[in-house]
Design an enzyme around this catalytic site. Structure first.
Site, PDB file in Angstrom:
ATOM      1  N   GLY A  18      14.750 -26.290 -46.896  1.00  0.00           N
ATOM      2  CA  GLY A  18      13.595 -26.287 -47.792  1.00  0.00           C
ATOM      3  C   GLY A  18      13.460 -24.980 -48.547  1.00  0.00           C
ATOM      4  N   GLY A  20      10.956 -23.975 -50.501  1.00  0.00           N
ATOM      5  CA  GLY A  20       9.580 -23.787 -50.978  1.00  0.00           C
ATOM      6  C   GLY A  20       9.105 -22.385 -50.648  1.00  0.00           C
ATOM      7  CG  PHE A  21       5.084 -21.030 -51.730  1.00  0.00           C
ATOM      8  CD1 PHE A  21       4.358 -22.145 -52.110  1.00  0.00           C
ATOM      9  CD2 PHE A  21       5.226 -19.996 -52.633  1.00  0.00           C
ATOM     10  CE1 PHE A  21       3.786 -22.227 -53.377  1.00  0.00           C
ATOM     11  CE2 PHE A  21       4.656 -20.063 -53.900  1.00  0.00           C
ATOM     12  CZ  PHE A  21       3.933 -21.178 -54.262  1.00  0.00           C
ATOM     13  N   GLY A  22       7.715 -21.154 -48.017  1.00  0.00           N
ATOM     14  CA  GLY A  22       8.131 -20.686 -46.689  1.00  0.00           C
ATOM     15  C   GLY A  22       9.602 -20.336 -46.651  1.00  0.00           C
ATOM     16  CD  GLU A 177      -6.290 -25.792 -59.566  1.00  0.00           C
ATOM     17  OE1 GLU A 177      -6.534 -24.644 -59.160  1.00  0.00           O
ATOM     18  OE2 GLU A 177      -5.233 -26.389 -59.307  1.00  0.00           O
ATOM     19  CG  ASP A 307       2.410 -27.555 -46.794  1.00  0.00           C
ATOM     20  OD1 ASP A 307       2.396 -28.187 -47.864  1.00  0.00           O
ATOM     21  OD2 ASP A 307       1.816 -26.465 -46.634  1.00  0.00           O
ATOM     22  CB  ALA A 325       1.247 -20.941 -51.244  1.00  0.00           C
TER      23      ALA A 325
END
Lengths: 444, 444
Positions: A18, A20-22, A177, A307, A325
């Site tokens: 992954g 992503g942010f992690g 948003e 997550d 995040a």
């Protein structure tokens, strides 16, 4: 025959699933560690999700929130990237099964993130659309603009109303948003682009099950969000659950109905686990149970962050940390540090979450931000929002593109990227499946 | 039920089919004329084709070369835009048949442009890819990057070579620019992103049937283009025709074979006519015969401009004007002026083509430009190229995005937009048809 072709260096191999942010923060923190890092992702880019809603409302190009992973890690000598789908894991053999072959690991870190959670409601899943991927965001954008185009061709008021009614389910930051951004489209762009459209026929609903918007933030922020959304013309329905949706009519928990062809689901996310674990360490929301060191329950060399990881070592968050995040980033950095400590024979550190605050925008130049006890609303919060997002954006080029776009939007109230690259079908589901009209793309 | 819903104003209605260079310049010039303008296009944006090759080689985002037509004409009060596919025309009834219903016209202007011409070679059409649309350009980009990713997973040298061999057919400006751009990817980006890739296995061929590159320009420019391309490592094959391609092996006219999975066809374009005309006014290359006033042969109130129009009133161009932007722009403006003259009872002007010169880039900072007898090569030509393209780019926002991208590229030798938004299949044809992997997009 395809194989991962990752050289054996003799160093411990840390496989991260992954980007992503992690995943990327973990990988970056390992750049000087005496390990080999293998980063896998089904896409070749990192998606900056906080700005997805801007893509779906034509405020940003898809490319400007997607960052090629090879570009991010180009200089990191101990990292190998492979674009691959992970199929499962065989923990007893320290082996990961992927679409490009098997990969042996010494340490496995699962950072697969989350996806839209329809909470088991099959009809809504079939007829609505989530917004967790770049493709979904682009589809939403195409779809919204397509509704405007097609409405011009209709004469029946009921049909027009149904086409121009947009319902966003979920009153968290994403839903708020989105609703605000669609409102801005209606307020600033549509009168210019579609002078013939009866915009008073256009309704935007924001449906939230609980008593307030932004339920994870303070009541001050909730109130600001409600006020701001309503001033933008969003019809906010609080304490309202969603029961059924068949693609034409949305049935609410209170029995009321809304005729809409456009249901956007921003009401929840769930983890995307990997196959190969016993069911007992998986939670209903898809998350994997981990201890305070991010180790997956029952394993020493398999970890999970972000997550996908459910950690319950903090009384402030009895049901696990929020799927945001900052948690992923901080856990990624912790795992990196702990891996190095382990290799040095030192003891690991438990995770301590630093709540750096929350942000949500409400339209063009308003936002709510809170850090600790400090709560800000209005324009100043909006500047902070912009600064925080920009600083996080990896890569100079993307910062410049995003900044250019925002400056343009702010001063001209325009939404530059309202093109439809592909034409879709009459409703969101068919759009998702057959986004290309083959006859258009055939060379004639 | 869908109908065009265009109000009847009593003014003469000018229906323009196609929002390309010709159509939009014609429409703009009519903004003060006592007519109603109806502009139709199958997409809702104008595509800036000269920069398509930049999208396909990851130098620009797709959105930055696509301009929403409603944005362009937002302020033009006498213009109505409809996103529609034209099915045919019934000239006797002054009626256009479209996907959104029938549209009655007083004047019809066909500005549908052109598409890739495979010259009847079905196999090549099936296995190669043209580059005339935004989707094709994005597909090429996705595909090229995907080859790099997949090559990492191979061990067989033959397979690697076939995957990393790119063949561009057509030595005109488009082919030269594509070959140069892919060379730059190999030279500047791949060593950073794919240090494991055996780049000496990567070949780029540029195949041209005639004796020189850029055949429509001077010999000076041809020589510069050849020199520049070869210096970038492109293998230029002149006087070489292409015979067959089955998706794996390209058979050249001289009997030689090239093993390649990536054939990009930039060797010709043909017109995209509308149904409803007698065959005798259509040419084999798809163009429609028009007189010096752009009137379609045999008609008074049907005109054609740009690539689709074949006008042979200039001895310099016995086979019709080149299918380039300047011709379309100038014809569009002429038709606008003539329409106004007709309504005022004045006589029309015949078309006189002003050859404003040609430009082609060869890699990062070289180009060839010629205007009349002036020929420029090298860096200076490149600056001119940039300036001309930028000025043409409609819309401030897009100029800024393109400029930002170019500045970034120039100073960092980077190609920012090398993401794959959708994953495709193992070869270009399947990519075109099933660009979405449904299992990826399903919400799990």
């Amino acid at each position: 025959m395809m194989q991962p072709n990752i050289p054996d260096t003799g160093l411990p191999r840390v496989v991260i699933v992954g980007g992503g942010f992690g995943g990327i923060n973990l990988a970056k923190q390992l750049r000087k560690a005496p390990v080999q890092v293998v980063l896998l992702d089904r896409n070749n880019y990192h998606l900056f999700q906080p700005l997805l809603y801007q893509v779906s409302t034509a405020g940003l190009e898809p490319d400007s929130i997607a960052f090629p992973l090879r570009g991010i890690f180009g200089r990191q000598k101990n990292l190998h990237f492979r674009m691959a789908e992970v199929k499962g894991v065989r923990p007893a053999e320290n082996t990961l099964e992927t679409g490009i072959g098997e990969i042996h690991y010494d340490y496995l870190v699962i950072a697969t993130g989350s996806n839209t959670n329809f909470f088991g409601n099959k009809l809504i899943e079939q007829h609505g659309i989530g917004m967790k991927s770049l493709i979904e965001a682009v589809q939403i954008r195409n779809y919204v603009i397509k509704q405007f185009e097609e409405t011009l061709l209709l004469a029946d008021k009921e049909e027009i109303k149904s086409k121009l009614t947009f319902v966003i389910v979920g009153g968290g930051p994403t839903g708020v948003e989105m609703a605000g951004a669609i409102s801005e489209l209606r307020k600033y762009i549509l009168p210019k682009d579609y002078p013939e459209l009866p915009l008073d026929c256009m309704d935007i609903y924001l449906v939230e099950m609980g008593p307030r918007l932004l339920p994870t933030m303070s009541e001050f922020s909730s109130a600001k969000a409600l006020e701001g959304s309503q001033r933008l013309g969003v019809k906010v329905l609080l304490n309202t659950a969603v029961k059924e949706y068949d693609g034409q009519t949305l049935l609410l928990g209170n029995g009321e109905k809304i005729a809409t062809k456009s249901l956007i689901w921003a009401a929840g996310v769930k983890g995307i686990p990997i196959k190969g674990f016993d069911k007992e360490i998986l939670l209903p929301n898809g998350r994997i149970m981990v201890n305070e060191y991010c180790q997956v329950k029952g394993f020493d060399n398999i970890l999970a962050i972000g997550d996908i990881a459910q950690m319950t070592n903090d009384p402030r968050f009895p049901r696990g940390y929020p799927m945001v995040a900052q948690v992923a980033i901080q856990q990624g950095k912790l795992v990196a540090g702990n891996l190095v400590k382990r290799l040095q024979g030192r003891s690991m550190q438990p995770f301590k979450y630093k709540d750096l605050g929350s942000l949500a925008t409400i339209g063009r130049n308003k936002a709510v931000a809170e850090i600790g006890k400090t709560k800000l609303g209005g324009r100043f919060a909006w500047f902070i929002w912009m600064a925080v997002h920009l600083m996080s954006l990896l890569g100079f080029r993307n910062k410049m593109v995003v900044l250019t776009n925002w400056i343009y939007r702010y001063f001209t109230f325009d939404r530059g990227t309202r093109i439809i690259i592909k034409r879709g079908a009459a409703n969101i589901v068919k759009l998702r499946q057959s986004i290309l009209h083959p006859e258009q793309e055939e060379v004639s």
